[in-house]
Structure formats: C-alpha cells, structure tokens
Scaffold this motif. Structure first.
Motif, PDB file in Angstrom:
ATOM      1  N   GLU A 106      12.317   0.823   8.262  1.00  0.00           N
ATOM      2  CA  GLU A 106      11.677   1.382   7.073  1.00  0.00           C
ATOM      3  C   GLU A 106      10.523   0.497   6.599  1.00  0.00           C
ATOM      4  O   GLU A 106       9.473   0.998   6.196  1.00  0.00           O
ATOM      5  CB  GLU A 106      12.696   1.606   5.959  1.00  0.00           C
ATOM      6  N   ALA A 107      10.709  -0.821   6.680  1.00  0.00           N
ATOM      7  CA  ALA A 107       9.623  -1.731   6.293  1.00  0.00           C
ATOM      8  C   ALA A 107       8.441  -1.595   7.260  1.00  0.00           C
ATOM      9  O   ALA A 107       7.282  -1.597   6.832  1.00  0.00           O
ATOM     10  CB  ALA A 107      10.132  -3.175   6.267  1.00  0.00           C
ATOM     11  N   MET A 108       8.729  -1.426   8.543  1.00  0.00           N
ATOM     12  CA  MET A 108       7.669  -1.294   9.549  1.00  0.00           C
ATOM     13  C   MET A 108       6.907   0.011   9.356  1.00  0.00           C
ATOM     14  O   MET A 108       5.695   0.073   9.536  1.00  0.00           O
ATOM     15  CB  MET A 108       8.289  -1.352  10.950  1.00  0.00           C
ATOM     16  N   LEU A 109       7.602   1.071   8.955  1.00  0.00           N
ATOM     17  CA  LEU A 109       6.987   2.395   8.838  1.00  0.00           C
ATOM     18  C   LEU A 109       6.438   2.685   7.445  1.00  0.00           C
ATOM     19  O   LEU A 109       5.823   3.728   7.226  1.00  0.00           O
ATOM     20  CB  LEU A 109       8.005   3.475   9.236  1.00  0.00           C
ATOM     21  N   LYS A 110       6.632   1.774   6.541  1.00  0.00           N
ATOM     22  CA  LYS A 110       6.226   1.970   5.146  1.00  0.00           C
ATOM     23  C   LYS A 110       4.746   2.336   5.026  1.00  0.00           C
ATOM     24  O   LYS A 110       4.375   3.207   4.249  1.00  0.00           O
ATOM     25  CB  LYS A 110       6.534   0.687   4.362  1.00  0.00           C
ATOM     26  N   ASN A 111       3.916   1.699   5.818  1.00  0.00           N
ATOM     27  CA  ASN A 111       2.473   1.929   5.719  1.00  0.00           C
ATOM     28  C   ASN A 111       1.877   2.337   7.071  1.00  0.00           C
ATOM     29  O   ASN A 111       0.737   1.999   7.377  1.00  0.00           O
ATOM     30  CB  ASN A 111       1.772   0.698   5.143  1.00  0.00           C
ATOM     31  N   VAL A 136       9.835   0.599  16.506  1.00  0.00           N
ATOM     32  CA  VAL A 136       9.612  -0.289  17.655  1.00  0.00           C
ATOM     33  C   VAL A 136       8.271   0.057  18.320  1.00  0.00           C
ATOM     34  O   VAL A 136       7.482  -0.827  18.664  1.00  0.00           O
ATOM     35  CB  VAL A 136      10.770  -0.187  18.673  1.00  0.00           C
ATOM     36  N   ALA A 137       7.997   1.347  18.482  1.00  0.00           N
ATOM     37  CA  ALA A 137       6.738   1.778  19.098  1.00  0.00           C
ATOM     38  C   ALA A 137       5.543   1.403  18.228  1.00  0.00           C
ATOM     39  O   ALA A 137       4.505   0.955  18.733  1.00  0.00           O
ATOM     40  CB  ALA A 137       6.770   3.286  19.357  1.00  0.00           C
ATOM     41  N   VAL A 138       5.673   1.562  16.916  1.00  0.00           N
ATOM     42  CA  VAL A 138       4.588   1.182  16.001  1.00  0.00           C
ATOM     43  C   VAL A 138       4.349  -0.325  16.081  1.00  0.00           C
ATOM     44  O   VAL A 138       3.207  -0.782  16.140  1.00  0.00           O
ATOM     45  CB  VAL A 138       4.897   1.629  14.550  1.00  0.00           C
ATOM     46  N   GLU A 139       5.429  -1.087  16.105  1.00  0.00           N
ATOM     47  CA  GLU A 139       5.279  -2.544  16.233  1.00  0.00           C
ATOM     48  C   GLU A 139       4.495  -2.877  17.505  1.00  0.00           C
ATOM     49  O   GLU A 139       3.614  -3.733  17.502  1.00  0.00           O
ATOM     50  CB  GLU A 139       6.646  -3.223  16.265  1.00  0.00           C
ATOM     51  N   HIS A 140       4.809  -2.166  18.579  1.00  0.00           N
ATOM     52  CA  HIS A 140       4.126  -2.415  19.853  1.00  0.00           C
ATOM     53  C   HIS A 140       2.625  -2.113  19.748  1.00  0.00           C
ATOM     54  O   HIS A 140       1.806  -2.921  20.185  1.00  0.00           O
ATOM     55  CB  HIS A 140       4.754  -1.570  20.960  1.00  0.00           C
ATOM     56  N   VAL A 141       2.263  -0.969  19.191  1.00  0.00           N
ATOM     57  CA  VAL A 141       0.837  -0.611  19.143  1.00  0.00           C
ATOM     58  C   VAL A 141       0.069  -1.460  18.135  1.00  0.00           C
ATOM     59  O   VAL A 141      -1.154  -1.544  18.210  1.00  0.00           O
ATOM     60  CB  VAL A 141       0.603   0.897  18.878  1.00  0.00           C
TER      61      VAL A 141
END
Length: 149
Positions: A106-111, A136-141
């Motif tokens: 949720e913290a990763m996807l917040k913004n 995980v995918a967002v962190e990667h990109v």
C-alpha cells in the motif's frame, strides 16, 4: 585460479601410477563418491599418497587421509545447504509476513502514476490485480536503471 575437478584428479592418479588401471566398478563408485568432495583437498591427499605408494594407490588410505583433513561436519555441507535453501523456498510465508507485505504494498502504490502502470504493463504484459504483485512490479520499474517505452 583453476578449479580442480574429479576428472582432473582421476587423470592425475593415472599419471602418478601409470601401471594401475581403475576397474569399472571401482571407477563408478569413485565417480559417485569422490566427485562430491573438495577436489583441491583430495588432490593434496592423492599427491601425498604417491610418496608412500609406488606400485598402485590404496583407495582407502587416500579416503582416510581426506577424512582426516576435512572435518566431518563439513563433509556433505553443500547438500545440507541445498536442503536448507529448498526448505526456505517451500515454506509459505506467515500471516504476519503477509500483513507486512500488505502494508509495504500500500505504501509503494500510494503515489503510483499512470506512466508507471504503463511501464509495468510493458514489463510483464499486463497490470496485476494483486496489490502485492503490482507493488513488486512498480518497485522494479522505479529502479533508475530500468526504462521501458
């Protein structure tokens, strides 16, 4: 540094005892058992044994020398480590770890931006429904070295 293999040690034994021939049954046994050993240590034992035996090697004496050189708790260490790694990969994560992953996701996807979602789609071919996998995918990109477009 050159890695010593069991085949290197077999050739060495043939060179050190040229009149000696390894019987097929013993050859198979040594391939199975000695192929798993620390080859540099085994080679040291073979060379040392040559100083004591002129005509043919005494396999049991070489093996005893190796066992004396290597503490028994290290023999088979690779297999033990492999078993531990297999267990870790097969053990499901706990409820607490899932909860921590949810908080992180949720913290990763917040913004998360539309551009990042587009990059995720280009990276894996779709946008995952699972918030955890999407995070995980967002962190990667988001990694500086990763660019899709």
């Amino acid at each position: 540094m050159t890695t010593i293999t069991w085949m290197d040690n077999r050739v060495l034994m043939e060179q050190l005892w040229p009149k000696w021939k390894l019987e097929p049954v013993m050859s198979n046994l040594l391939n199975e058992k000695w192929g798993q050993l620390h080859q540099d240590k085994l080679q040291s034992c073979i060379r040392q044994h040559r100083l004591a035996r002129d005509f043919k090697p005494e396999i049991s004496a070489i093996h005893k020398a190796y066992c004396a050189l290597i503490p028994q708790n290290l023999v088979g260490e690779r297999e033990v480590e492999q078993t531990r790694n297999d267990l870790e990969r097969c053990t499901p994560i706990s409820a607490k770890e899932f909860a921590e992953w949810d908080v992180w996701a949720e913290a990763m996807l917040k913004n998360v931006t539309n551009e990042e979602l587009k990059q995720v789609h280009e990276f894996i071919g779709h946008v995952p429904e699972s918030r955890r996998i999407l995070a995980v995918a967002v962190e990667h990109v988001r990694k500086p070295s990763v660019r899709y477009a």
